[in-house]
Design a protein around this motif. Sequence first.
Motif, PDB file in Angstrom:
ATOM      1  N   ASN A  13      55.263  -6.203  41.433  1.00 20.38           N
ATOM      2  CA  ASN A  13      55.461  -6.699  40.069  1.00 20.38           C
ATOM      3  C   ASN A  13      55.432  -8.220  40.030  1.00 20.38           C
ATOM      4  OD1 ASN A  13      55.728  -4.091  39.092  1.00 20.38           O
ATOM      5  ND2 ASN A  13      57.946  -4.165  38.982  1.00 20.38           N
ATOM      6  N   THR A  14      56.145  -8.840  40.944  1.00 19.00           N
ATOM      7  CA  THR A  14      56.214 -10.300  40.980  1.00 19.00           C
ATOM      8  C   THR A  14      54.840 -10.909  41.273  1.00 19.00           C
ATOM      9  OG1 THR A  14      58.504 -10.213  41.723  1.00 19.00           O
ATOM     10  CG2 THR A  14      57.321 -12.266  42.110  1.00 19.00           C
ATOM     11  N   LYS A  17      52.404 -10.326  38.246  1.00 20.65           N
ATOM     12  CA  LYS A  17      52.828 -11.161  37.113  1.00 20.65           C
ATOM     13  C   LYS A  17      52.426 -12.619  37.361  1.00 20.65           C
ATOM     14  CE  LYS A  17      56.905 -12.073  34.315  1.00 20.65           C
ATOM     15  NZ  LYS A  17      58.311 -11.713  34.104  1.00 20.65           N
ATOM     16  N   ARG A  18      52.653 -13.106  38.572  1.00 21.94           N
ATOM     17  CA  ARG A  18      52.297 -14.483  38.917  1.00 21.94           C
ATOM     18  C   ARG A  18      50.781 -14.689  38.809  1.00 21.94           C
ATOM     19  NH1 ARG A  18      53.902 -15.503  44.577  1.00 21.94           N
ATOM     20  NH2 ARG A  18      55.679 -14.409  43.756  1.00 21.94           N
ATOM     21  N   ILE A  20      48.587 -12.964  36.916  1.00 24.41           N
ATOM     22  CA  ILE A  20      48.175 -12.927  35.510  1.00 24.41           C
ATOM     23  C   ILE A  20      48.535 -14.231  34.804  1.00 24.41           C
ATOM     24  CG2 ILE A  20      48.607 -11.800  33.287  1.00 24.41           C
ATOM     25  CD1 ILE A  20      48.827  -9.157  34.850  1.00 24.41           C
ATOM     26  N   ARG A  21      49.744 -14.739  35.028  1.00 23.17           N
ATOM     27  CA  ARG A  21      50.151 -16.015  34.408  1.00 23.17           C
ATOM     28  C   ARG A  21      49.236 -17.154  34.865  1.00 23.17           C
ATOM     29  NH1 ARG A  21      51.646 -15.789  30.042  1.00 23.17           N
ATOM     30  NH2 ARG A  21      51.974 -18.002  30.148  1.00 23.17           N
ATOM     31  N   VAL A  60      54.555 -12.034  29.946  1.00 20.95           N
ATOM     32  CA  VAL A  60      53.833 -11.050  30.752  1.00 20.95           C
ATOM     33  C   VAL A  60      54.855 -10.111  31.376  1.00 20.95           C
ATOM     34  CG1 VAL A  60      52.378 -10.714  32.787  1.00 20.95           C
ATOM     35  CG2 VAL A  60      51.968 -12.648  31.273  1.00 20.95           C
ATOM     36  N   GLU A  61      54.656  -8.823  31.178  1.00 27.26           N
ATOM     37  CA  GLU A  61      55.521  -7.822  31.782  1.00 27.26           C
ATOM     38  C   GLU A  61      54.672  -6.896  32.635  1.00 27.26           C
ATOM     39  OE1 GLU A  61      58.107  -5.785  29.094  1.00 27.26           O
ATOM     40  OE2 GLU A  61      58.463  -7.605  27.925  1.00 27.26           O
ATOM     41  N   VAL A  62      55.116  -6.646  33.842  1.00 24.30           N
ATOM     42  CA  VAL A  62      54.394  -5.787  34.769  1.00 24.30           C
ATOM     43  C   VAL A  62      55.354  -4.720  35.265  1.00 24.30           C
ATOM     44  CG1 VAL A  62      53.180  -5.689  36.986  1.00 24.30           C
ATOM     45  CG2 VAL A  62      52.900  -7.678  35.498  1.00 24.30           C
ATOM     46  N   SER A  63      54.879  -3.493  35.283  1.00 24.95           N
ATOM     47  CA  SER A  63      55.698  -2.392  35.774  1.00 24.95           C
ATOM     48  C   SER A  63      54.832  -1.489  36.657  1.00 24.95           C
ATOM     49  CB  SER A  63      56.258  -1.590  34.601  1.00 24.95           C
ATOM     50  OG  SER A  63      57.004  -0.486  35.074  1.00 24.95           O
TER      51      SER A  63
END
Length: 75
Positions: A13-14, A17-18, A20-21, A60-63
């Motif tokens: 997830n981390t 997310k990093r 994509i940002r 941004v949310e990732v699951s």
Amino acid sequence: MNEYEKALENEVNTAVKRLIRKLISRGVDPIGFGLRYRADRTTTEEEWRRWQAGYRGLPVEVSTRVHIEGTGVLK
């Protein structure tokens, strides 16, 4: 295994997310939301610039769900 699955989920997830940002901050639309927005609407250049500015500020949310089936050890 449950403890390892949760740890790996958090790590993935981390990292995603990093990534994509980072892509969004460089003006890339990795998911294609902008393409969809422009395809569905007739927009002026000003509206498009506003959309791009707003897109960069979205959270941004990732699951992810990880399931480890085995350890990979052969008997």
